[in-house]
Design an enzyme around this catalytic site. Structure first.
Site, PDB file in Angstrom:
ATOM      1  N   CYS A 183      -6.012   2.272   5.757  1.00  0.00           N
ATOM      2  CA  CYS A 183      -6.765   1.036   6.071  1.00  0.00           C
ATOM      3  C   CYS A 183      -6.294   0.495   7.422  1.00  0.00           C
ATOM      4  O   CYS A 183      -5.454   1.101   8.087  1.00  0.00           O
ATOM      5  CB  CYS A 183      -6.531   0.000   4.969  1.00  0.00           C
ATOM      6  SG  CYS A 183      -4.899  -0.781   5.062  1.00  0.00           S
ATOM      7  N   GLU A 233       1.026   3.921   1.817  1.00  0.00           N
ATOM      8  CA  GLU A 233       1.572   4.342   3.120  1.00  0.00           C
ATOM      9  C   GLU A 233       2.730   3.441   3.546  1.00  0.00           C
ATOM     10  O   GLU A 233       3.721   3.920   4.116  1.00  0.00           O
ATOM     11  CB  GLU A 233       0.488   4.305   4.206  1.00  0.00           C
ATOM     12  CG  GLU A 233      -0.718   5.191   3.948  1.00  0.00           C
ATOM     13  CD  GLU A 233      -1.831   4.447   3.218  1.00  0.00           C
ATOM     14  OE1 GLU A 233      -1.535   3.647   2.298  1.00  0.00           O
ATOM     15  OE2 GLU A 233      -2.996   4.659   3.568  1.00  0.00           O
ATOM     16  N   CYS A 264      -2.404  -0.211   7.364  1.00  0.00           N
ATOM     17  CA  CYS A 264      -1.588   1.021   7.323  1.00  0.00           C
ATOM     18  C   CYS A 264      -1.753   1.837   8.610  1.00  0.00           C
ATOM     19  O   CYS A 264      -0.784   2.423   9.096  1.00  0.00           O
ATOM     20  CB  CYS A 264      -1.939   1.843   6.092  1.00  0.00           C
ATOM     21  SG  CYS A 264      -1.485   0.980   4.572  1.00  0.00           S
ATOM     22  N   HIS A 324       0.858  -1.179   0.000  1.00  0.00           N
ATOM     23  CA  HIS A 324       0.000   0.000   0.000  1.00  0.00           C
ATOM     24  C   HIS A 324       0.900   1.236   0.000  1.00  0.00           C
ATOM     25  O   HIS A 324       2.053   1.174   0.461  1.00  0.00           O
ATOM     26  CB  HIS A 324      -0.880   0.014   1.253  1.00  0.00           C
ATOM     27  CG  HIS A 324      -2.035  -0.949   1.196  1.00  0.00           C
ATOM     28  ND1 HIS A 324      -3.165  -0.814   1.965  1.00  0.00           N
ATOM     29  CD2 HIS A 324      -2.228  -2.061   0.440  1.00  0.00           C
ATOM     30  CE1 HIS A 324      -4.007  -1.818   1.705  1.00  0.00           C
ATOM     31  NE2 HIS A 324      -3.454  -2.582   0.784  1.00  0.00           N
TER      32      HIS A 324
END
Lengths: 162, 162
Positions: free
Chosen positions: B82, B54, B85, B52
């Site tokens: 999410c 991040e 993260c 992801h």
């Protein structure tokens, strides 16, 4: 192979972490009876906040399968997954998570909260805990006891030098 | 530099993801006014559930500082983090998180839950949301609209061939 057999492999991983002064936590990812991911805590060695045992094992398993979806896998971890690792389990859609020792201070797969059974997420996992509990727990107790003793000894030596 | 300036850099990252058919989400990590980590969603390209935006930015920032502790950093993300993260933010001890669009279906920095303000964790972060909201939101709306249109067209073409 049963749960204990795979947990012993996660414990082997935890010992690898302990041997290099990392908190001894290990994990393996199993796919249809085959270990496809292994990992141990490398946070200090790698100076990376994401180098937890479960993350390392998930990374290796994804690379092995060539897929981010670990839908037919089982994750074994010596310690209850933290908030990040529980999140990574949700993201990788691992359906079964088996861990040894509970983590009342940071565990997010049942202790502080259960992110693996959150109805608002698009994935939930079955959690089985307490497999090889005493061995997994002892690993950590011994590590932190030795760490405290070492620090006390260092402090004592420091005082003697003053 | 203000929040909008850094969010524009996160949006630049999101465009990089969109350009390779990844869901357009971007992030940057800023340390005392300097961007030390950039990342965009690479889940499909890398076939890795942890890729992801991040996470990529956090990994780069940690490598840059040579430390897993990002205690003097600010994370900018185009979309609300999410569960994984948000967990990585807790683990890296980032004190300030700024995001653009809310994620009512999966956001764990305020929408579904706020893992960044959980008193039982040993770290909490200040969250500021809605910076460049429309631009961040539009990126995703456009991406998913185009994806739906593409799928409809493919279905239509498939039917014509039968």
């Amino acid at each position: 192979m049963n749960h204990e057999t795979f947990m012993k492999l996660a414990i082997e991983e935890a010992h690898k972490a302990g041997a290099i002064a990392e908190v001894p936590i290990g994990a393996v990812v199993v796919h249809h009876g085959e270990v496809i991911g292994r990992g141990h805590n490398l946070r200090e060695t790698g100076q990376n906040p994401t180098y937890h045992a479960e993350m390392m094992a998930i990374n290796e398993a994804s690379a092995h399968l060539g897929s981010w979806r670990l839908e037919e896998c089982v994750l074994y971890a010596t310690l209850e997954p933290c908030v990040m690792c529980s999140g990574a389990i949700v993201m990788s859609r691992i359906p079964v998570v088996i861990y040894g020792a509970h983590d009342p201070k940071g565990g997010c797969s049942g202790s502080l909260m259960n992110l693996l059974n959150e109805p608002r997420f698009n994935h939930r996992a079955t959690v089985i805990s307490g497999i090889c509990h005493d061995e997994c727990s002892m690993l950590l107790t011994t590590f932190f006891r030795e760490l405290r003793q070492k620090k006390l000894l260092e402090k004592k030596r420091g005082n003697e030098l003053i």
